[in-house]
Design a protein around this motif. Structure first.
Motif, PDB file in Angstrom:
ATOM      1  N   GLU A  69     -35.098   1.574 -25.890  1.00 24.14           N
ATOM      2  CA  GLU A  69     -34.905   2.866 -25.227  1.00 24.14           C
ATOM      3  C   GLU A  69     -34.085   2.648 -23.962  1.00 24.14           C
ATOM      4  N   LYS A  70     -33.270   3.633 -23.619  1.00 26.59           N
ATOM      5  CA  LYS A  70     -32.329   3.492 -22.513  1.00 26.59           C
ATOM      6  C   LYS A  70     -33.007   3.082 -21.202  1.00 26.59           C
ATOM      7  N   SER A  71     -34.049   3.766 -20.798  1.00 22.08           N
ATOM      8  CA  SER A  71     -34.680   3.466 -19.504  1.00 22.08           C
ATOM      9  C   SER A  71     -35.233   2.039 -19.473  1.00 22.08           C
ATOM     10  N   VAL A  77     -32.192  -5.114 -17.917  1.00 18.21           N
ATOM     11  CA  VAL A  77     -30.934  -5.707 -17.466  1.00 18.21           C
ATOM     12  C   VAL A  77     -30.938  -5.858 -15.939  1.00 18.21           C
ATOM     13  N   ALA A  78     -31.392  -4.833 -15.241  1.00 19.78           N
ATOM     14  CA  ALA A  78     -31.427  -4.877 -13.774  1.00 19.78           C
ATOM     15  C   ALA A  78     -32.318  -6.009 -13.274  1.00 19.78           C
ATOM     16  N   ARG A  97     -24.773  -5.710 -20.945  1.00 21.62           N
ATOM     17  CA  ARG A  97     -24.773  -5.077 -19.622  1.00 21.62           C
ATOM     18  C   ARG A  97     -25.040  -3.588 -19.822  1.00 21.62           C
ATOM     19  N   TYR A  98     -25.363  -2.920 -18.737  1.00 18.82           N
ATOM     20  CA  TYR A  98     -25.558  -1.479 -18.791  1.00 18.82           C
ATOM     21  C   TYR A  98     -24.220  -0.778 -18.585  1.00 18.82           C
ATOM     22  N   SER A  99     -23.975   0.245 -19.388  1.00 15.98           N
ATOM     23  CA  SER A  99     -22.793   1.083 -19.252  1.00 15.98           C
ATOM     24  C   SER A  99     -23.256   2.512 -18.988  1.00 15.98           C
ATOM     25  N   GLU A 102     -22.434   7.163 -22.947  1.00 19.25           N
ATOM     26  CA  GLU A 102     -23.453   7.467 -23.960  1.00 19.25           C
ATOM     27  C   GLU A 102     -23.861   6.187 -24.684  1.00 19.25           C
ATOM     28  N   GLN A 103     -22.900   5.344 -24.960  1.00 20.78           N
ATOM     29  CA  GLN A 103     -23.184   4.024 -25.530  1.00 20.78           C
ATOM     30  C   GLN A 103     -23.507   3.112 -24.351  1.00 20.78           C
ATOM     31  N   TYR A 104     -24.755   3.084 -23.968  1.00 21.12           N
ATOM     32  CA  TYR A 104     -25.171   2.482 -22.704  1.00 21.12           C
ATOM     33  C   TYR A 104     -25.332   0.967 -22.756  1.00 21.12           C
ATOM     34  N   ILE A 105     -25.238   0.380 -23.923  1.00 21.64           N
ATOM     35  CA  ILE A 105     -25.336  -1.072 -24.050  1.00 21.64           C
ATOM     36  C   ILE A 105     -23.918  -1.615 -24.204  1.00 21.64           C
TER      37      ILE A 105
END
Length: 174
Positions: A69-71, A77-78, A97-99, A102-105
């Motif tokens: 999940e995004k969160s 990653v952080a 890494r975080y982007s 919408e494609q956050y990976i």
């Protein structure tokens, strides 16, 4: 192929995908795609895993870590200085890494990882354009390479002997 929230530029980072693209791209697709190669260095995966397998394996690794999940991914990653590394079944190392898209990976091969080579953008652009233009039927010569480099906005090379990396990329793409 299922949707994955993964930003992955296969043109810059996956040899067999790039070879397929050279064989099948229309001139308009090719011209637009060449611009996405940027101006710096990149790592090109040359292993046996296909793009769909890589993306699926990355999502499976994230599921094992319980961060699909995004969160959860953003925090994961952080907590590691802004990136994480995943090793796939063939031993290749991939960096996540975080982007903010919408494609956050954001996924790319690890620097100097197994089954990867480091390549300068100008070298890759030239080799890709050469293979696309000649379909691999013409051996490179200095004049033709420099004319092509001029067409794609790159400075000329002095000699092909000095450009061993370029010649190895041309051979690798064939």
């Amino acid at each position: 192929m299922p949707y994955y929230p993964i930003l992955f530029n296969a043109l810059k980072h996956h040899l067999s995908w790039l070879q397929d693209f050279i064989r099948t791209a229309t001139p308009d697709e090719f011209t637009a795609a060449l611009l996405t190669l940027g101006a710096s260095q990149m790592d090109l995966y040359c292993g046996e895993l296909s793009v769909p397998v890589i993306l699926g394996d990355i999502m499976a690794a994230l599921e094992r870590e319980q961060v699909q999940e995004k969160s959860a991914f953003v925090q994961w990653v952080a907590d590691n200085g802004g990136f994480r590394e995943v090793i796939l079944s063939d031993g290749s190392l991939w960096v996540l890494r975080y982007s903010e898209r919408e494609q956050y990976i954001h996924l790319h091969p690890g620097r100097y990882a197994a089954h990867c080579i480091r390549v300068k953008a100008g070298v890759l652009k030239t080799a890709v354009a050469w293979q696309y233009k000649t379909r691999g039927t013409v051996p490179p010569d200095l004049g033709a390479i420099n004319e092509l480099r001029k067409e794609i906005g790159l400075s000329p090379v002095k000699t092909l002997e000095e450009s061993r990396h370029l010649m190895s990329m041309v051979r690798l793409l064939s």
